[in-house]
Motif scaffolding. Structure first.
Motif, PDB file in Angstrom:
ATOM      1  N   ALA A 242       1.227  -0.981   0.075  1.00 31.03           N
ATOM      2  CA  ALA A 242      -0.194  -0.082   0.001  1.00 31.03           C
ATOM      3  C   ALA A 242       0.864   1.109   0.352  1.00 31.03           C
ATOM      4  CB  ALA A 242      -1.111   0.088   1.501  1.00 31.03           C
ATOM      5  N   LEU A 243       2.111   0.980  -0.234  1.00 31.10           N
ATOM      6  CA  LEU A 243       3.374   2.028   0.130  1.00 31.10           C
ATOM      7  C   LEU A 243       3.499   2.590  -1.548  1.00 31.10           C
ATOM      8  CD1 LEU A 243       4.811   1.081   3.276  1.00 31.10           C
ATOM      9  CD2 LEU A 243       3.161   3.052   2.687  1.00 31.10           C
ATOM     10  N   LEU A 244       3.574   3.440  -1.685  1.00 31.47           N
ATOM     11  CA  LEU A 244       3.661   4.561  -3.059  1.00 31.47           C
ATOM     12  C   LEU A 244       5.005   4.683  -2.960  1.00 31.47           C
ATOM     13  CD1 LEU A 244       0.052   5.196  -4.635  1.00 31.47           C
ATOM     14  CD2 LEU A 244       1.217   2.864  -4.411  1.00 31.47           C
ATOM     15  N   ASP A 245       6.539   4.666  -3.375  1.00 29.41           N
ATOM     16  CA  ASP A 245       7.756   5.305  -3.500  1.00 29.41           C
ATOM     17  C   ASP A 245       7.662   7.112  -4.675  1.00 29.41           C
ATOM     18  OD1 ASP A 245      10.246   5.978  -3.601  1.00 29.41           O
ATOM     19  OD2 ASP A 245      11.488   4.944  -4.564  1.00 29.41           O
ATOM     20  N   MET A 246       6.308   7.776  -4.411  1.00 30.25           N
ATOM     21  CA  MET A 246       6.101   8.312  -5.193  1.00 30.25           C
ATOM     22  C   MET A 246       7.502   9.723  -5.703  1.00 30.25           C
ATOM     23  SD  MET A 246       3.503  11.564  -4.279  1.00 30.25           S
ATOM     24  CE  MET A 246       4.540  12.553  -2.330  1.00 30.25           C
ATOM     25  N   GLY A 247       8.633   9.604  -4.999  1.00 35.77           N
ATOM     26  CA  GLY A 247       9.376  10.448  -5.140  1.00 35.77           C
ATOM     27  C   GLY A 247       9.025  11.664  -5.337  1.00 35.77           C
ATOM     28  N   ASP A 248       9.782  12.561  -5.981  1.00 35.00           N
ATOM     29  CA  ASP A 248       9.169  13.685  -6.499  1.00 35.00           C
ATOM     30  C   ASP A 248       7.906  13.826  -7.752  1.00 35.00           C
ATOM     31  OD1 ASP A 248      11.514  15.096  -5.778  1.00 35.00           O
ATOM     32  OD2 ASP A 248      12.445  14.591  -6.383  1.00 35.00           O
ATOM     33  N   PHE A 249       7.550  12.728  -7.600  1.00 28.92           N
ATOM     34  CA  PHE A 249       6.605  12.554  -8.736  1.00 28.92           C
ATOM     35  C   PHE A 249       5.028  12.864  -8.164  1.00 28.92           C
ATOM     36  CE2 PHE A 249       9.609  10.595 -10.466  1.00 28.92           C
ATOM     37  CZ  PHE A 249      10.433  11.312 -11.204  1.00 28.92           C
ATOM     38  N   LEU A 274       7.116  18.777   0.324  1.00 30.20           N
ATOM     39  CA  LEU A 274       5.470  18.992   0.433  1.00 30.20           C
ATOM     40  C   LEU A 274       5.020  20.259   0.438  1.00 30.20           C
ATOM     41  CD1 LEU A 274       3.980  16.452   2.771  1.00 30.20           C
ATOM     42  CD2 LEU A 274       3.762  16.644   0.368  1.00 30.20           C
ATOM     43  N   SER A 275       5.714  21.906   0.670  1.00 22.73           N
ATOM     44  CA  SER A 275       5.134  23.509   0.667  1.00 22.73           C
ATOM     45  C   SER A 275       5.168  23.077  -0.638  1.00 22.73           C
ATOM     46  CB  SER A 275       6.767  24.144   0.994  1.00 22.73           C
ATOM     47  OG  SER A 275       7.916  23.700   1.091  1.00 22.73           O
ATOM     48  N   LYS A 276       6.603  22.397  -1.826  1.00 25.01           N
ATOM     49  CA  LYS A 276       5.992  23.138  -2.977  1.00 25.01           C
ATOM     50  C   LYS A 276       4.887  22.430  -3.508  1.00 25.01           C
ATOM     51  CE  LYS A 276      11.323  22.080  -3.998  1.00 25.01           C
ATOM     52  NZ  LYS A 276      11.827  20.906  -4.741  1.00 25.01           N
ATOM     53  N   LEU A 277       4.480  21.030  -3.328  1.00 23.98           N
ATOM     54  CA  LEU A 277       2.998  21.087  -3.202  1.00 23.98           C
ATOM     55  C   LEU A 277       2.195  22.151  -3.287  1.00 23.98           C
ATOM     56  CD1 LEU A 277       0.745  19.352  -4.765  1.00 23.98           C
ATOM     57  CD2 LEU A 277       0.922  18.067  -2.152  1.00 23.98           C
ATOM     58  N   ALA A 278       2.371  22.614  -1.888  1.00 23.36           N
ATOM     59  CA  ALA A 278       1.389  23.357  -1.203  1.00 23.36           C
ATOM     60  C   ALA A 278       0.961  25.145  -1.412  1.00 23.36           C
ATOM     61  CB  ALA A 278       1.942  23.603   0.453  1.00 23.36           C
ATOM     62  N   ALA A 279       2.337  25.126  -3.160  1.00 24.39           N
ATOM     63  CA  ALA A 279       1.936  26.370  -3.897  1.00 24.39           C
ATOM     64  C   ALA A 279       1.664  25.795  -5.195  1.00 24.39           C
ATOM     65  CB  ALA A 279       3.704  26.614  -3.442  1.00 24.39           C
ATOM     66  N   GLY A 280       1.163  24.683  -5.386  1.00 24.09           N
ATOM     67  CA  GLY A 280       1.502  24.318  -6.384  1.00 24.09           C
ATOM     68  C   GLY A 280       1.779  23.623  -7.783  1.00 24.09           C
ATOM     69  N   HIS A 281       2.827  23.111  -6.869  1.00 19.94           N
ATOM     70  CA  HIS A 281       3.881  22.287  -7.744  1.00 19.94           C
ATOM     71  C   HIS A 281       3.763  21.250  -7.960  1.00 19.94           C
ATOM     72  CE1 HIS A 281       6.636  26.194  -8.683  1.00 19.94           C
ATOM     73  NE2 HIS A 281       6.613  25.946  -7.453  1.00 19.94           N
ATOM     74  N   LEU A 282       4.166  20.343  -8.922  1.00 12.93           N
ATOM     75  CA  LEU A 282       3.483  18.360  -8.863  1.00 12.93           C
ATOM     76  C   LEU A 282       4.724  17.716  -9.202  1.00 12.93           C
ATOM     77  CD1 LEU A 282       0.008  18.538 -11.089  1.00 12.93           C
ATOM     78  CD2 LEU A 282       0.363  18.631  -8.379  1.00 12.93           C
ATOM     79  N   ASP A 283       5.821  18.700  -9.713  1.00 13.60           N
ATOM     80  CA  ASP A 283       6.882  17.854  -9.263  1.00 13.60           C
ATOM     81  C   ASP A 283       7.480  18.119  -8.959  1.00 13.60           C
ATOM     82  OD1 ASP A 283       9.440  17.185 -10.311  1.00 13.60           O
ATOM     83  OD2 ASP A 283       9.318  16.976 -12.514  1.00 13.60           O
ATOM     84  N   LEU A 284       7.953  17.750  -7.156  1.00 14.31           N
ATOM     85  CA  LEU A 284       8.967  18.493  -6.309  1.00 14.31           C
ATOM     86  C   LEU A 284      10.393  18.317  -6.247  1.00 14.31           C
ATOM     87  CD1 LEU A 284       6.374  16.612  -3.657  1.00 14.31           C
ATOM     88  CD2 LEU A 284       5.816  18.824  -5.244  1.00 14.31           C
ATOM     89  N   HIS A 285      10.972  17.507  -7.774  1.00  9.25           N
ATOM     90  CA  HIS A 285      12.284  18.212  -8.013  1.00  9.25           C
ATOM     91  C   HIS A 285      13.289  19.497  -8.259  1.00  9.25           C
ATOM     92  CE1 HIS A 285      16.298  17.390  -9.479  1.00  9.25           C
ATOM     93  NE2 HIS A 285      15.948  15.634  -9.264  1.00  9.25           N
ATOM     94  N   SER A 286      13.956  19.669  -7.248  1.00  7.02           N
ATOM     95  CA  SER A 286      14.557  20.575  -6.875  1.00  7.02           C
ATOM     96  C   SER A 286      14.964  21.216  -8.291  1.00  7.02           C
ATOM     97  CB  SER A 286      15.707  20.388  -6.114  1.00  7.02           C
ATOM     98  OG  SER A 286      17.154  19.485  -6.749  1.00  7.02           O
ATOM     99  N   ALA A 287      15.329  20.830  -9.111  1.00  8.46           N
ATOM    100  CA  ALA A 287      15.303  20.796 -10.073  1.00  8.46           C
ATOM    101  C   ALA A 287      14.250  21.953 -11.207  1.00  8.46           C
ATOM    102  CB  ALA A 287      16.414  20.275 -11.633  1.00  8.46           C
ATOM    103  N   ARG A 288      13.166  20.967 -10.556  1.00  8.65           N
ATOM    104  CA  ARG A 288      11.701  21.677 -11.628  1.00  8.65           C
ATOM    105  C   ARG A 288      11.118  22.298 -10.521  1.00  8.65           C
ATOM    106  NH1 ARG A 288      13.745  16.098 -13.575  1.00  8.65           N
ATOM    107  NH2 ARG A 288      12.827  15.363 -11.835  1.00  8.65           N
TER     108      ARG A 288
END
Length: 382
Positions: A242-249, A274-288
């Motif tokens: 039930a655990l998904l290795d979501m990474g940055d995606f 998750l602060s990036k997701l809170a700001a509307g980013h769906l790709d959480l990688h530092s390069a993106r």
């Protein structure tokens, strides 16, 4: 993870622009090896190099690293070249052994050493089948048929695909979690590995959702890393599948669950991501995507923080620093980030019948923010 196997439009321009060298999937290598082995079985000589045609029309040639012809079978081996992609299977030796079968038997696939077997429902292969994905199977069937036509043969064969050290390499992939045991999967939809395309990771996320749904799981957790995964498992008592290795995606998880809903989805990850997701980013990688300190300052105000705190956050350099300032001021910034991230997740789910909540954790795995009150999940006080 296993090798990427998806190519976007404009491939040549993309690769020329990046300067990165593409490579070949395990499916392409297995097809080349099977083609060479069957050619030798019928004609007595191994073609070296052996040329195959990929689904998109490209015709790469592969040098043979192994040639064995004995009795009613032949084996050929190709060393996988993943190009400039950081692929766990780069340099692996992919072998294919072809054995003649009685007329009418068709093409039968077997898992050799280092190739896994499917043990759980939810994958595009039946339980008990070798983990040779549909497109590589089709490629091998087509090339076997072409060789058979050239020699006037029936094309009824058994193909056993193996990968040297495959069982060891598979421990670095999603395969054990997906119920693919004993080795790697033979993958690829185009035959080409695009460096850093991330498609294999996203595909693994989707297969993880499929396997969990097939197992009847009603609560999944998409986690950004090993620490958040341990926290989600401990907090909710979730089993491994039930655990998904979501990474940055985060976006990949949400979009797939939107189309293939489960009753409950938890997103668990580091506060900064998750602060990036809170700001509307769906790709959480530092390069993106980057942490938006001004946005965090606004969330701190919404959580009851004063202008001095907001100014301190804005003048800072990291999300961790912002969290520490807020904790010192007694302001639940972690909860506010979790709520904002949950709301962004809901907007991506677009009304799909999925209850979503968010847990933010620190580097030690302690919960520092949650979107929805849960008994027994204390938030770190500072």
């Amino acid at each position: 993870m296993s090798e990427p196997g998806r190519v976007e439009g404009g491939r040549s321009a993309q690769l020329k622009h990046t300067g990165l060298r593409p490579g070949w999937t395990t499916g392409a290598c297995a097809t080349a090896a099977a083609t060479a082995a069957y050619t030798a079985l019928l004609g007595g000589d191994f073609p070296d190099p052996v040329t195959i045609t990929l689904p998109g029309g490209r015709t790469p040639a592969f040098a043979l690293a192994v040639e064995e012809l004995a009795g009613g079978s032949a084996t050929a081996g190709v060393v996988k070249d993943a190009g400039d992609d950081p692929d766990v299977t780069h340099g692996a030796l992919v072998r294919a052994t072809v054995r003649l079968l009685p007329a009418g038997a068709g093409v039968v696939f077997r898992a050799g050493p280092g190739v896994g077997t499917v043990t759980r429902a939810g994958l595009p292969l039946a339980v008990g089948e070798p983990a040779i994905n549909p497109v590589p199977r089709r490629m091998m069937r087509e090339h076997i048929a072409a060789v058979a036509a050239r020699f006037g043969a029936a094309g009824d064969v058994e193909i056993t695909v193996g990968v040297d050290r495959g069982e060891e390499l598979a421990r670095s992939t999603w395969n054990p979690r997906l119920g693919i045991l004993g080795g790697l999967s033979i993958l690829g939809t185009t035959g080409i590995v695009v460096p850093y395309s991330c498609s294999a990771w996203i595909d693994s996320i989707r297969r993880g959702v499929d396997v969990a749904r097939a197992a009847g799981r009603t609560h999944l957790a998409g986690c950004t890393g090993a620490t958040s995964e341990r926290t989600a498992a401990a907090v909710y008592g979730l089993p491994q599948d039930a655990l998904l290795d979501m990474g940055d995606f985060a976006g990949a998880v949400l979009k797939y669950v939107r189309r293939h809903p489960v009753p409950r989805l938890t997103l668990c990850g580091g506060f900064a991501k998750l602060s990036k997701l809170a700001a509307g980013h769906l790709d959480l990688h530092s390069a993106r995507s980057q942490v938006d300190l001004a946005h965090l300052a606004g969330l701190a105000r919404a959580a009851g923080g004063d202008e001095e705190l907001a100014a301190g956050i804005t003048a800072g350099t990291t999300a961790l620093g912002a969290l520490q300032l807020a904790l010192a001021a007694g302001v639940p910034l972690g909860d506010q980030v979790a709520v904002a991230a949950r709301d962004q997740a809901r907007s991506v789910l677009r009304g799909s019948p999925v209850a979503v909540d968010v847990l933010c954790v620190d580097r030690a795995g302690a919960v520092v923010g949650r979107s929805d009150p849960e008994s027994g999940i204390p938030v770190r006080a500072g």
